[in-house]
Design an enzyme around this catalytic site. Structure first.
Site, PDB file in Angstrom:
ATOM      1  N   GLU A  41     -41.213 -18.696  90.372  1.00  0.00           N
ATOM      2  CA  GLU A  41     -41.615 -18.085  91.656  1.00  0.00           C
ATOM      3  C   GLU A  41     -41.142 -16.620  91.716  1.00  0.00           C
ATOM      4  O   GLU A  41     -40.437 -16.190  92.631  1.00  0.00           O
ATOM      5  CB  GLU A  41     -41.090 -18.871  92.867  1.00  0.00           C
ATOM      6  N   ASP A  95     -35.104 -17.361  95.419  1.00  0.00           N
ATOM      7  CA  ASP A  95     -34.418 -16.205  96.002  1.00  0.00           C
ATOM      8  C   ASP A  95     -33.105 -16.506  96.690  1.00  0.00           C
ATOM      9  O   ASP A  95     -32.622 -15.714  97.492  1.00  0.00           O
ATOM     10  CB  ASP A  95     -35.362 -15.573  97.033  1.00  0.00           C
ATOM     11  N   GLU A 136     -32.907 -12.582 101.042  1.00  0.00           N
ATOM     12  CA  GLU A 136     -33.715 -13.048  99.909  1.00  0.00           C
ATOM     13  C   GLU A 136     -34.486 -11.933  99.217  1.00  0.00           C
ATOM     14  O   GLU A 136     -34.702 -11.983  98.004  1.00  0.00           O
ATOM     15  CB  GLU A 136     -34.674 -14.149 100.366  1.00  0.00           C
ATOM     16  N   HIS A 189     -34.929 -21.701 110.348  1.00  0.00           N
ATOM     17  CA  HIS A 189     -33.583 -21.571 109.786  1.00  0.00           C
ATOM     18  C   HIS A 189     -33.233 -20.157 109.330  1.00  0.00           C
ATOM     19  O   HIS A 189     -32.130 -19.929 108.856  1.00  0.00           O
ATOM     20  CB  HIS A 189     -33.430 -22.504 108.584  1.00  0.00           C
ATOM     21  N   HIS A 216     -32.497 -27.791 111.050  1.00  0.00           N
ATOM     22  CA  HIS A 216     -31.645 -27.373 109.925  1.00  0.00           C
ATOM     23  C   HIS A 216     -30.183 -27.543 110.335  1.00  0.00           C
ATOM     24  O   HIS A 216     -29.816 -27.205 111.472  1.00  0.00           O
ATOM     25  CB  HIS A 216     -31.966 -25.911 109.601  1.00  0.00           C
ATOM     26  N   ARG A 232     -31.898 -16.662 108.421  1.00  0.00           N
ATOM     27  CA  ARG A 232     -30.683 -15.931 108.810  1.00  0.00           C
ATOM     28  C   ARG A 232     -31.005 -14.701 109.670  1.00  0.00           C
ATOM     29  O   ARG A 232     -30.253 -14.375 110.588  1.00  0.00           O
ATOM     30  CB  ARG A 232     -29.922 -15.476 107.556  1.00  0.00           C
TER      31      ARG A 232
HETATM   32  C1  UD1 Z   1     -30.352 -21.098 102.308  1.00  0.00           C
HETATM   33  C2  UD1 Z   1     -30.862 -19.893 101.522  1.00  0.00           C
HETATM   34  C3  UD1 Z   1     -32.252 -19.518 101.991  1.00  0.00           C
HETATM   35  C4  UD1 Z   1     -33.187 -20.716 101.974  1.00  0.00           C
HETATM   36  C5  UD1 Z   1     -32.569 -21.850 102.751  1.00  0.00           C
HETATM   37  C6  UD1 Z   1     -33.436 -23.078 102.662  1.00  0.00           C
HETATM   38  C7  UD1 Z   1     -29.277 -18.146 100.833  1.00  0.00           C
HETATM   39  C8  UD1 Z   1     -28.510 -16.953 101.233  1.00  0.00           C
HETATM   40  N1  UD1 Z   1     -29.989 -18.742 101.798  1.00  0.00           N
HETATM   41  O1  UD1 Z   1     -30.193 -20.717 103.640  1.00  0.00           O
HETATM   42  O2  UD1 Z   1     -32.779 -18.509 101.150  1.00  0.00           O
HETATM   43  O3  UD1 Z   1     -34.397 -20.330 102.582  1.00  0.00           O
HETATM   44  O4  UD1 Z   1     -31.282 -22.160 102.186  1.00  0.00           O
HETATM   45  O5  UD1 Z   1     -33.074 -24.045 103.618  1.00  0.00           O
HETATM   46  O6  UD1 Z   1     -29.221 -18.555  99.703  1.00  0.00           O
HETATM   47  N2  UD1 Z   1     -25.756 -26.994 105.817  1.00  0.00           N
HETATM   48  C9  UD1 Z   1     -25.384 -28.323 105.911  1.00  0.00           C
HETATM   49  N3  UD1 Z   1     -25.969 -29.230 105.069  1.00  0.00           N
HETATM   50  C10 UD1 Z   1     -26.904 -28.876 104.149  1.00  0.00           C
HETATM   51  C11 UD1 Z   1     -27.279 -27.514 104.068  1.00  0.00           C
HETATM   52  C12 UD1 Z   1     -26.696 -26.596 104.890  1.00  0.00           C
HETATM   53  O7  UD1 Z   1     -24.557 -28.687 106.724  1.00  0.00           O
HETATM   54  O8  UD1 Z   1     -27.407 -29.736 103.413  1.00  0.00           O
HETATM   55  C13 UD1 Z   1     -25.117 -26.000 106.716  1.00  0.00           C
HETATM   56  C14 UD1 Z   1     -23.696 -25.637 106.304  1.00  0.00           C
HETATM   57  O9  UD1 Z   1     -22.927 -25.405 107.431  1.00  0.00           O
HETATM   58  C15 UD1 Z   1     -23.922 -24.328 105.520  1.00  0.00           C
HETATM   59  C16 UD1 Z   1     -25.029 -23.713 106.348  1.00  0.00           C
HETATM   60  O10 UD1 Z   1     -25.882 -24.797 106.700  1.00  0.00           O
HETATM   61  O11 UD1 Z   1     -22.770 -23.517 105.467  1.00  0.00           O
HETATM   62  C17 UD1 Z   1     -25.793 -22.609 105.673  1.00  0.00           C
HETATM   63  O12 UD1 Z   1     -26.236 -22.974 104.381  1.00  0.00           O
HETATM   64  P1  UD1 Z   1     -26.688 -21.791 103.366  1.00  0.00           P
HETATM   65  O13 UD1 Z   1     -27.175 -22.405 102.121  1.00  0.00           O
HETATM   66  O14 UD1 Z   1     -25.613 -20.771 103.265  1.00  0.00           O
HETATM   67  O15 UD1 Z   1     -27.820 -21.058 104.142  1.00  0.00           O
HETATM   68  P2  UD1 Z   1     -29.245 -21.505 104.635  1.00  0.00           P
HETATM   69  O16 UD1 Z   1     -29.435 -20.858 105.942  1.00  0.00           O
HETATM   70  O17 UD1 Z   1     -29.412 -22.968 104.488  1.00  0.00           O
HETATM   71  N1  UDP Z   2     -38.680 -29.804 104.058  1.00  0.00           N
HETATM   72  C1  UDP Z   2     -38.214 -31.109 103.979  1.00  0.00           C
HETATM   73  N2  UDP Z   2     -37.666 -31.671 105.107  1.00  0.00           N
HETATM   74  C2  UDP Z   2     -37.544 -31.003 106.276  1.00  0.00           C
HETATM   75  C3  UDP Z   2     -37.998 -29.652 106.330  1.00  0.00           C
HETATM   76  C4  UDP Z   2     -38.555 -29.093 105.203  1.00  0.00           C
HETATM   77  O1  UDP Z   2     -38.323 -31.746 102.942  1.00  0.00           O
HETATM   78  O2  UDP Z   2     -37.037 -31.564 107.250  1.00  0.00           O
HETATM   79  C5  UDP Z   2     -39.243 -29.182 102.842  1.00  0.00           C
HETATM   80  C6  UDP Z   2     -40.587 -28.543 102.998  1.00  0.00           C
HETATM   81  O3  UDP Z   2     -41.613 -29.468 102.707  1.00  0.00           O
HETATM   82  C7  UDP Z   2     -40.550 -27.409 102.008  1.00  0.00           C
HETATM   83  C8  UDP Z   2     -39.076 -27.038 101.931  1.00  0.00           C
HETATM   84  O4  UDP Z   2     -38.368 -28.124 102.506  1.00  0.00           O
HETATM   85  O5  UDP Z   2     -40.962 -27.826 100.719  1.00  0.00           O
HETATM   86  C9  UDP Z   2     -38.791 -25.777 102.677  1.00  0.00           C
HETATM   87  O6  UDP Z   2     -37.411 -25.622 102.778  1.00  0.00           O
HETATM   88  P1  UDP Z   2     -36.752 -24.595 103.799  1.00  0.00           P
HETATM   89  O7  UDP Z   2     -37.663 -24.361 104.944  1.00  0.00           O
HETATM   90  O8  UDP Z   2     -35.386 -25.119 104.078  1.00  0.00           O
HETATM   91  O9  UDP Z   2     -36.553 -23.302 102.910  1.00  0.00           O
HETATM   92  P2  UDP Z   2     -37.492 -22.065 102.544  1.00  0.00           P
HETATM   93  O10 UDP Z   2     -38.740 -22.594 101.957  1.00  0.00           O
HETATM   94  O11 UDP Z   2     -37.705 -21.295 103.806  1.00  0.00           O
HETATM   95  O12 UDP Z   2     -36.684 -21.299 101.566  1.00  0.00           O
END
Ligand code: UD1
Ligand code: UDP
Length: 382
Positions: A124, A102, A138, A219, A251, A221
């Protein structure tokens, strides 16, 4: 399909940590099957957290769009995704595109494929909370992908039923289980064979010996701002108990870090650490007595391991863990979170009632089923 038919070219598109975790077993199974040519495109909507999974899973993407920007907005990210994923599809001209879950990457990947009339298969599929603001964005991403998808790989009967209620053709909906269980089985076996892969928490474990460990992740939003502040305050109050230790891989989103650093830095019983790679997170799941999270994936993994999981959301598109009794929705109200955690810590019967291993999300054979279904589908078209 006969042995001489041309293999079908599949483009697998993903960009974040959870997509990578749930797709690496599918990619491995597809690559092992000569009926398919597999091409991998990562948007790198996540960078470091995506790379952690690519490394442990041994995946080298064919295309890496490197799109992550600090504190990226949904519209800038989505615009870049659509443009750049479209270019990859034009270059690769795949027979099918596969997306998972998603995220913005999954949604834009499905849309870019649709604009090119390439069939999209959704791993999924069918998760619905019924509320377009929880989880945000999502829920809408899933609906868009669901409208476009050719094959819907639903993790559970509940998810399949949600698709049928939206008038999706029942012959296109298949209950496959969730590939997160395949991933969990794989990582568990890897750690058993190579314990060094998950021994990086040893120092913390020694420091917190005798304490009751609570694993925390957050994490979402929709929780930015007040929700995250309330969560941080709950963690602070829980950590005031001397018998508890909190391990919190934070996160990297700056909106999360700002709040958690401000509220929790320096507390004796709280350790905030960088995101863990998957083997180390599996280790955290193993040593934690309780998981407190707003994550989707953790809601699936914790029940499979018999770990009570308190979910800091108002609704969930994964009701199966709640129905099984291993997950409970506790929202983002500080007092509620604290009292639910204290109840589990202090009432042995309440804890035992939740700590029953129950796995509504599959048997670890999801990838194999997806390969069979895709093989059947391309066979029909050959
Ligand atoms: C995203 C997904 C969410 C998912 C989550 C899993 C969307 C809109 N959101 O949210 O569905 O549940 O990932 O974790 O697709 N950042 C880093 N390093 C990383 C990753 C992220 O620095 O490896 C920081 C950056 O500043 C980035 C911010 O996190 O801009 C947000 O990342 P983004 O992928 O937009 O949103 P998530 O909240 O991670
Ligand atoms: N996870 C990981 N390291 C972490 C936190 C989570 O590998 O420090 C894994 C966790 O086991 C799960 C996935 O990341 O499989 C979940 O990711 P996240 O919570 O970022 O996203 P969501 O599932 O909410 O989309």
């Amino acid at each position: 399909m006969t042995g001489s038919s041309k293999p079908a070219k599949l483009l697998i598109v993903f960009g974040t940590r959870p997509e990578a975790i749930k797709l690496f077993p599918v990619i491995a199974a597809l690559k092992a099957d000569p009926r398919f040519v597999v091409r991998v495109c990562v948007s790198a909507q996540h960078r470091g957290m995506l790379d952690q999974v690519l490394e442990i899973a041994g995946i080298t993407p064919d295309h890496d769009l490197d799109l992550m920007r600090p504190d990226q907005s949904l519209d800038a990210l989505t615009a870049a995704l659509l443009t750049e994923l479209g270019k990859v599809m034009d270059a690769e001209r795949p027979d099918r595109v596969i997306v998972q879950g998603d995220t913005a990457t999954a949604m834009a990947g499905a849309l870019a494929a649709y604009y090119r009339k390439i069939p999209v298969d959704h791993v999924e599929a069918g998760l619905r909370s019924g509320n377009i603001h929880h989880p945000w964005p999502e829920e809408v991403n899933r609906k868009i992908i669901g409208t476009i998808a050719a094959l819907h790989f639903a993790p559970t009967e509940t998810a399949a039923a949600a698709l049928l209620r939206e008038n999706v053709d029942p012959t296109r909906v298949h209950v496959t289980g969730n590939s997160v269980i395949d991933a969990l089985h794989w990582v568990t076996a890897r750690i058993a064979a190579e314990p060094m892969l998950a021994n990086g928490l040893a120092e913390l474990e020694a420091r917190f010996a005798g304490k009751r460990i609570i694993g925390v992740t957050s994490h979402r939003r929709e929780n930015f701002g007040g929700g995250l502040e309330a969560i941080a305050e709950a963690v602070r109050q829980i950590a005031a108990r001397p018998d508890v230790a909190i391990i919190f891989p934070v996160h990297p989103n700056p909106n999360v870090r700002r709040v958690m650093d401000g509220a929790l830095a320096g507390l004796a019983n709280v350790t905030m650490i960088e995101p863990l790679d998957y083997p180390h997170f599996a280790r955290l799941l193993a040593i934690a007595e309780i998981m407190l999270t707003d994550s989707g994936g953790v809601q699936e993994e914790a029940p499979a391991l018999g770990k009570p999981v308190l979910v800091m959301r108002e609704t969930t598109e994964r009701p199966e863990g709640v129905e099984a009794g291993t997950a409970r929705l506790v929202g983002t109200d500080t007092a509620r979170i604290v009292s639910e955690i204290f109840n589990l810590l202090d009432d042995k019967a309440a804890y035992e009632a939740m700590a029953q291993a129950h796995n509504p999300f599959g048997d670890g054979q999801t990838s194999r089923r997806i390969v069979e279904l895709l093989g059947h589908e391309i066979g029909k078209q050959a």
